[in-house]
Design an enzyme around this catalytic site. Structure first.
Site, PDB file in Angstrom:
ATOM      1  N   ASP A 170      17.495  -5.412   0.945  1.00 30.78           N
ATOM      2  CA  ASP A 170      18.165  -5.464  -0.348  1.00 30.78           C
ATOM      3  C   ASP A 170      19.386  -4.557  -0.360  1.00 30.78           C
ATOM      4  OD1 ASP A 170      16.281  -7.227  -1.390  1.00 30.78           O
ATOM      5  OD2 ASP A 170      14.977  -5.611  -2.092  1.00 30.78           O
ATOM      6  N   TYR A 224       8.994   0.193   8.675  1.00 29.42           N
ATOM      7  CA  TYR A 224       9.881   0.783   7.672  1.00 29.42           C
ATOM      8  C   TYR A 224       9.508   2.244   7.463  1.00 29.42           C
ATOM      9  CZ  TYR A 224      11.806  -3.697   6.021  1.00 29.42           C
ATOM     10  OH  TYR A 224      12.458  -4.906   5.913  1.00 29.42           O
TER      11      TYR A 224
END
Length: 250
Positions: free
Chosen positions: A52, A111
């Protein structure tokens, strides 16, 4: 037709995410434009995922096709890096088998999310400042609950176009690095907004507002409204992507 994997990293602050958009600068769009300038033909790349706006990647992979073998891949990397903005770095380009897919062939993605309770103007752009005491032991206990489930609808952005909300989490834990706490999570795949929603809900556990049993109920509810807020994207990094070895035996 030959297929290649591009390994790269980027600082996401100045991009509207990875995926090409009609009105915004994106990582994918910037790389496609640079490749097209160098090859003098339109080139499309397919990324391993879609970060994003504001999210970073220390390492992400994309693939592209070219009509003939590229002789000097190191020279292409050098030329791309000169043409691309300072926010994007190409590490290497490697040949792969013809049907290799940067997204669908990934075995896992890792992540990391960075949190600190100490205000620091020199890491403010990459660390989420939480001016509160957090119980990281409780948060790690909640992380253990994640391994018991595969349906993570409660942590998914609403109205996405995926066929399933099932993911297999392989690792999830908070660890301290000096004044910063780092949440590392690895899974075979992730849903849109999933990591940021998990972190936001774990912070509710750390603040004492949500019990371990309550965290379990959030997952079982399969309802995004039951989970915590999504934390800001500026402290989230895509760290690594793993692929099977046979893709590189060309």
């Amino acid at each position: 037709m030959r297929r290649y994997f591009i390994y790269l990293g980027y600082d996401g602050r100045n991009f509207c995410g990875w995926q090409v958009q009609p009105n915004g600068v994106t990582v994918q769009g910037s790389i496609e434009e640079a490749l097209s300038v160098l090859t003098r033909k339109p080139v499309q790349i397919v990324g391993a995922g879609r970060t994003d706006a504001g999210v970073h990647a220390r390492l992400v992979v994309a693939h592209f096709d070219w009509e003939e073998p590229i002789g000097d891949l190191a020279f292409l990397v050098e030329k791309l890096n000169r043409l691309l903005p300072k926010d994007i770095a190409i590490y290497k380009i490697v040949p792969v088998v013809a049907d290799a897919h940067a997204r669908f062939d990934a075995l896992s993605r890792t992540y990391r999310y960075y949190v600190s309770s100490r205000k620091d103007p020199f890491n403010y752009a990459w660390v989420y400042w939480v001016p509160a005491h957090l119980d990281f032991e409780a948060m790690n206990a909640a992380c253990e609950v994640l391994f018991e489930y595969i349906d993570f609808t409660s942590f998914s952005k609403l109205h996405t176009d995926v066929k399933t909300n099932n993911c297999r989490i392989q690792y999830a834990r908070w660890e301290r690095e000096e004044d910063i706490w780092v949440f590392t999570i690895r899974a075979d795949r992730f849903l849109r907004n999933m990591v940021r929603a998990i972190v936001g809900t774990l912070l509710e556990v750390g603040r004492g507002r949500l019990t371990i049993a309550g965290f379990r109920k959030v997952i079982e509810a399969k309802n995004r409204c039951k989970a915590g807020m999504s934390v800001p994207g500026h402290a989230l990094f895509l760290e690594d992507i793993a692929y099977p070895e046979h893709l590189f035996k060309v």
